[in-house]
Scaffold this motif. Structure first.
Motif, mmCIF file in Angstrom:
data_model
loop_
_atom_site.group_PDB
_atom_site.id
_atom_site.type_symbol
_atom_site.label_atom_id
_atom_site.label_comp_id
_atom_site.label_asym_id
_atom_site.label_seq_id
_atom_site.Cartn_x
_atom_site.Cartn_y
_atom_site.Cartn_z
ATOM 1 N N THR A 30 65.815 13.845 50.448
ATOM 2 C CA THR A 30 64.666 14.623 50.910
ATOM 3 C C THR A 30 63.381 13.838 50.799
ATOM 4 O OG1 THR A 30 65.728 16.714 50.330
ATOM 5 C CG2 THR A 30 63.328 16.716 50.523
ATOM 6 N N ARG A 34 50.982 30.328 56.008
ATOM 7 C CA ARG A 34 51.055 31.614 55.302
ATOM 8 C C ARG A 34 49.976 31.730 54.237
ATOM 9 N NH1 ARG A 34 53.668 33.371 50.670
ATOM 10 N NH2 ARG A 34 54.810 31.418 50.381
ATOM 11 N N THR A 60 55.536 21.397 46.613
ATOM 12 C CA THR A 60 56.961 21.176 46.356
ATOM 13 C C THR A 60 57.164 20.266 45.153
ATOM 14 O OG1 THR A 60 57.075 19.261 47.853
ATOM 15 C CG2 THR A 60 57.531 21.418 48.800
ATOM 16 N N THR A 103 46.829 30.386 60.008
ATOM 17 C CA THR A 103 47.561 29.673 61.054
ATOM 18 C C THR A 103 46.808 28.461 61.594
ATOM 19 O OG1 THR A 103 46.667 31.223 62.690
ATOM 20 C CG2 THR A 103 48.837 31.726 61.763
ATOM 21 N N ASN A 154 53.723 21.606 50.328
ATOM 22 C CA ASN A 154 54.764 22.329 51.050
ATOM 23 C C ASN A 154 54.194 22.704 52.411
ATOM 24 O OD1 ASN A 154 56.600 24.184 52.087
ATOM 25 N ND2 ASN A 154 57.131 24.987 50.068
ATOM 26 N N ALA A 155 54.478 21.872 53.423
ATOM 27 C CA ALA A 155 53.861 22.046 54.740
ATOM 28 C C ALA A 155 54.228 23.385 55.371
ATOM 29 C CB ALA A 155 54.269 20.894 55.661
ATOM 30 N N GLU A 156 55.444 23.866 55.109
ATOM 31 C CA GLU A 156 55.887 25.120 55.723
ATOM 32 C C GLU A 156 55.043 26.310 55.282
ATOM 33 O OE1 GLU A 156 59.988 25.688 54.950
ATOM 34 O OE2 GLU A 156 60.661 23.999 56.192
ATOM 35 N N ASN A 157 54.480 26.244 54.083
ATOM 36 C CA ASN A 157 53.729 27.382 53.554
ATOM 37 C C ASN A 157 52.238 27.334 53.851
ATOM 38 O OD1 ASN A 157 55.944 28.695 52.501
ATOM 39 N ND2 ASN A 157 55.693 27.867 50.434
#
Length: 314
Positions: free
Chosen positions: A146, A276, A244, A280, A270-273
């Motif tokens: 990862t 949220r 992360t 946006t 943590n790019a995905e969060n």
């Protein structure tokens, strides 16, 4: 000890990175707390041309263990051999090899071999070691894949920074303020509660509820390795949603006119969060600023209160 006395196991993973890059990451043990979940801290004791002695603190089945290993690095063949010079019970002997095999097209196979024996060849201890080696090896190899692929894809997600303060007092006093985290709720306004366990001398598990400026409460858990009176290294294992990975250390350096106290952080976003948590339209740069400001605010507050505490007692 004969070869028949040793348990021999192997784990492997394929990563989307060239062999030389994989080897460099494995060779630079200072990066291990950032890339391997079980590793809390690594200290280099001796370094030579192709050999080094290191001390490692890592979790094994939920407990922090430490040991001293000797490593021989072979960059030509992309191999790193290691053996534990000083083991931690129930391990009687532990050795192994990292083997990196280039597969072409920017891909590599990484094999991790272990050879070990339990104290007194006790069956229950051997089962404990089996479980720890299997869990940590799978975790390490998955994290290696990862983090290597993340490093190749987006270096901007990882960054480090330092906050520093000068204290008119001895390093030992500033160290004691930071080491005694169980006193933080009464000393630091941004800390709501603390649960501190010292599993062995100098090795702490710190769970903390921190108050954010908006009034929300964030719970984190860290392992800390303390070196009186000059350094406290830590790794967060329960993280805020925007991270992360978070490692760091506090340092305390005596000088002619007092102490230089510093707090260093290394984080991976943590790019995905990001959408949220920040909206946006938020970018990675926005997240970097947000995280740095939040962590620096807490570090500067802790260092500031430590300074006031020490200087008020002179």
């Amino acid at each position: 000890m004969t070869r028949q006395d040793l348990r021999e196991v192997q784990h492997e993973v394929t990563v989307a990175a060239p062999g030389a890059a994989v080897f460099r990451l494995l060779a630079e043990v200072g990066n291990w707390p950032r890339i391997f979940p079980p590793t809390v801290y690594v200290e280099a004791l001796e370094r030579g041309h192709d050999q080094e002695r290191i001390r490692i603190w890592a979790t094994a089945n939920g407990t922090v263990k430490n040991w001293t290993s000797v490593r021989r690095l072979d960059p030509a063949d992309l191999r790193i051999e290691f053996h534990q010079e000083v083991t931690a019970p129930p391990v009687a002997a532990m050795s192994g090899t990292w083997v990196v095999e280039p597969l072409g097209e920017g891909r590599s196979r990484v094999r991790l071999l272990h050879h070990y024996r339990a104290v007194d060849d006790d069956p229950d201890s051997l089962r404990w070691i089996d479980e720890a080696v299997d869990r940590n090896s799978r975790s390490e190899l998955a994290a290696l894949r990862t983090n290597l692929e993340l490093a190749h894809g987006s270096a901007e997600l990882t960054f480090s920074f330092v906050d520093t303060v000068r204290v008119a007092g001895p390093a030992s006093a500033v160290y004691e303020f930071v080491a005694a985290a169980d006193r933080w709720p009464e000393r630091l306004p941004h800390v709501a509660s603390v649960r501190l366990d010292e599993e062995s001398p100098g090795v702490q598990c710190l769970e903390m509820d921190t108050l954010a400026p908006d009034g929300s409460v964030h719970t984190t858990r860290s392992y800390r390795v303390c070196f009186p009176h000059h350094r406290i290294a830590y790794k967060q294992v329960v993280l805020p949603a925007l991270l992360t990975m978070h490692t760091g250390y506090w340092t305390f350096t005596d000088g002619a006119d007092g102490t230089t106290a510093a707090s260093q952080h290394t984080v991976v976003l943590n790019a995905e969060n990001i959408p949220r948590i920040l909206g946006t339209d938020a970018t990675v740069a926005d997240a970097r600023d947000y995280v740095r400001n939040a962590l620096s605010a807490n570090s500067r507050a802790t260092l500031g209160y430590a300074k006031d505490f020490v200087e008020s007692r002179r």
